[in-house]
Design a protein around this motif. Structure first.
Motif, PDB file in Angstrom:
ATOM      1  N   VAL A  84       0.705  -1.193  -0.070  1.00  0.00           N
ATOM      2  CA  VAL A  84      -0.004   0.038   0.013  1.00  0.00           C
ATOM      3  C   VAL A  84       0.754   1.393   0.162  1.00  0.00           C
ATOM      4  O   VAL A  84       1.711   1.338   0.692  1.00  0.00           O
ATOM      5  CB  VAL A  84      -1.108   0.033   1.235  1.00  0.00           C
ATOM      6  CG1 VAL A  84      -1.669   1.213   1.066  1.00  0.00           C
ATOM      7  CG2 VAL A  84      -1.984  -1.379   1.355  1.00  0.00           C
ATOM      8  N   PHE A  85       0.549   2.106  -0.954  1.00  0.00           N
ATOM      9  CA  PHE A  85       1.068   3.456  -1.068  1.00  0.00           C
ATOM     10  C   PHE A  85       0.310   4.616  -0.336  1.00  0.00           C
ATOM     11  O   PHE A  85      -0.733   4.633  -1.155  1.00  0.00           O
ATOM     12  CB  PHE A  85       1.550   3.896  -2.457  1.00  0.00           C
ATOM     13  CG  PHE A  85       2.705   3.064  -2.987  1.00  0.00           C
ATOM     14  CD1 PHE A  85       3.940   3.321  -2.936  1.00  0.00           C
ATOM     15  CD2 PHE A  85       2.030   1.905  -3.733  1.00  0.00           C
ATOM     16  CE1 PHE A  85       5.099   2.255  -3.264  1.00  0.00           C
ATOM     17  CE2 PHE A  85       3.265   0.885  -4.231  1.00  0.00           C
ATOM     18  CZ  PHE A  85       4.637   1.337  -3.862  1.00  0.00           C
ATOM     19  N   VAL A  86       0.586   5.185   0.636  1.00  0.00           N
ATOM     20  CA  VAL A  86      -0.096   6.150   1.275  1.00  0.00           C
ATOM     21  C   VAL A  86       0.575   7.565   0.887  1.00  0.00           C
ATOM     22  O   VAL A  86       1.773   7.946   1.046  1.00  0.00           O
ATOM     23  CB  VAL A  86      -0.073   5.954   2.825  1.00  0.00           C
ATOM     24  CG1 VAL A  86      -0.910   7.285   3.637  1.00  0.00           C
ATOM     25  CG2 VAL A  86      -0.432   4.827   3.177  1.00  0.00           C
ATOM     26  N   LEU A  87      -0.384   8.515   0.400  1.00  0.00           N
ATOM     27  CA  LEU A  87      -0.066   9.811  -0.078  1.00  0.00           C
ATOM     28  C   LEU A  87      -0.811  10.714   0.636  1.00  0.00           C
ATOM     29  O   LEU A  87      -1.868  10.904   1.031  1.00  0.00           O
ATOM     30  CB  LEU A  87      -0.628   9.790  -1.397  1.00  0.00           C
ATOM     31  CG  LEU A  87      -0.277   8.889  -2.372  1.00  0.00           C
ATOM     32  CD1 LEU A  87      -1.064   9.367  -3.873  1.00  0.00           C
ATOM     33  CD2 LEU A  87       1.042   8.678  -2.764  1.00  0.00           C
ATOM     34  N   ASP A  88       0.320  11.633   1.363  1.00  0.00           N
ATOM     35  CA  ASP A  88      -0.043  12.853   2.184  1.00  0.00           C
ATOM     36  C   ASP A  88       1.034  14.004   2.057  1.00  0.00           C
ATOM     37  O   ASP A  88       2.199  13.656   2.133  1.00  0.00           O
ATOM     38  CB  ASP A  88      -0.170  12.247   3.711  1.00  0.00           C
ATOM     39  CG  ASP A  88      -0.969  13.473   4.463  1.00  0.00           C
ATOM     40  OD1 ASP A  88      -1.536  14.270   3.899  1.00  0.00           O
ATOM     41  OD2 ASP A  88      -1.093  13.328   5.715  1.00  0.00           O
ATOM     42  N   PRO A  89       0.721  14.892   1.892  1.00  0.00           N
ATOM     43  CA  PRO A  89       1.558  16.011   1.193  1.00  0.00           C
ATOM     44  C   PRO A  89       2.967  16.181   2.513  1.00  0.00           C
ATOM     45  O   PRO A  89       3.797  16.591   1.986  1.00  0.00           O
ATOM     46  CB  PRO A  89       1.063  17.401   0.769  1.00  0.00           C
ATOM     47  CG  PRO A  89      -0.326  16.648   0.219  1.00  0.00           C
ATOM     48  CD  PRO A  89      -0.636  15.475   1.344  1.00  0.00           C
ATOM     49  N   MET A  90       2.136  16.304   3.574  1.00  0.00           N
ATOM     50  CA  MET A  90       3.016  17.010   4.669  1.00  0.00           C
ATOM     51  C   MET A  90       3.055  16.055   5.849  1.00  0.00           C
ATOM     52  O   MET A  90       1.945  15.518   6.335  1.00  0.00           O
ATOM     53  CB  MET A  90       2.523  18.311   5.049  1.00  0.00           C
ATOM     54  CG  MET A  90       2.018  19.341   4.370  1.00  0.00           C
ATOM     55  SD  MET A  90       3.708  20.095   3.361  1.00  0.00           S
ATOM     56  CE  MET A  90       4.020  21.248   4.317  1.00  0.00           C
ATOM     57  N   LEU A  91       4.096  15.510   6.324  1.00  0.00           N
ATOM     58  CA  LEU A  91       4.413  14.929   7.528  1.00  0.00           C
ATOM     59  C   LEU A  91       4.768  15.748   8.688  1.00  0.00           C
ATOM     60  O   LEU A  91       5.748  16.417   8.681  1.00  0.00           O
ATOM     61  CB  LEU A  91       5.471  13.586   7.505  1.00  0.00           C
ATOM     62  CG  LEU A  91       5.585  13.011   8.870  1.00  0.00           C
ATOM     63  CD1 LEU A  91       4.581  12.512   9.426  1.00  0.00           C
ATOM     64  CD2 LEU A  91       6.888  11.916   8.309  1.00  0.00           C
TER      65      LEU A  91
END
Length: 211
Positions: free
Chosen positions: A126-133
């Motif tokens: 699974v590839f999780v996409l979120d611009p900001m950590l």
């Protein structure tokens, strides 16, 4: 838990343009897609492949193709949705699911308000996409959710990361098979939990709400 900073010259250049306060939302969206494609190229380097017999115009040969099951791409709404096109451009055969998670600006707690995923993720990458950590709360909750659903391997892709967020992932998820790919690790979080120097609110800039 493994963290990879992808400092390719093209990534560094595009990230700098993304950070500029004067960059309009349409350019911001284009740059985001380009950055995600470049990050996805690195993040997908260990995907499993299997042999396949093919016929070229000249002869038969044994090539390689992506092995099953299909990878799953999961953007975290809303800002992660702006990364989806760049990811699927690199892996067009991937399936797409969605997680709606948001940070309460008062308590900084993570609220899950939407979920659309296959019922069983057993054996899938699974590839999780979120611009900001930033604080790491959103990614921690998303990864736990996916791990409980049976995901075999979880790869997170972010444009930027803060040291505080990385530390939280390492402390809370260190025993899981999780990788993080990011274009840069910035200095810190400010008192409002925004990344410094950062690029502002990625969701607002993607959708023109910051203009």
């Amino acid at each position: 838990m493994r963290t990879h900073v992808v400092d390719h010259p093209l990534i560094i250049h595009k990230l700098t343009q993304l950070r500029r306060v004067e960059t309009p939302s349409n350019v911001f969206r284009d740059l985001t897609g380009e950055l995600v494609s470049l990050l996805a190229y690195e993040a997908s380097s260990s995907m499993p492949v299997e042999p396949v017999e093919i016929q070229t115009p000249v002869t038969e040969m044994t090539g390689s193709q992506l092995a099953g099951p299909k990878p799953l791409v999961v953007p975290i709404l809303r800002a992660g949705l702006g990364m989806l096109d760049g990811m699927t451009a690199m892996i067009p055969t991937a399936e797409v699911g969605f997680l709606g998670m948001a940070r309460d600006e008062e308590t900084l707690n993570i609220v899950t308000y939407a979920e659309r995923l296959p019922e069983d993720l057993t054996g899938r990458q699974v590839f999780v996409l979120d611009p900001m950590l930033a604080t790491g709360g959103t990614l921690v909750e998303a990864i736990r959710f996916l791990e409980r659903a049976g995901a075999a391997r979880i790869t997170c892709i972010t444009l930027l990361a803060a040291p505080e967020g990385i530390k939280r992932l390492e402390e809370e998820l260190g025993d899981l098979d999780v990788e993080l790919y990011t274009a840069a690790i910035d200095e810190k979080l400010n008192e409002k939990a925004y990344i410094v120097p950062g690029l502002g609110d990625a969701g607002d800039r993607l959708y023109g709400l910051a203009e």
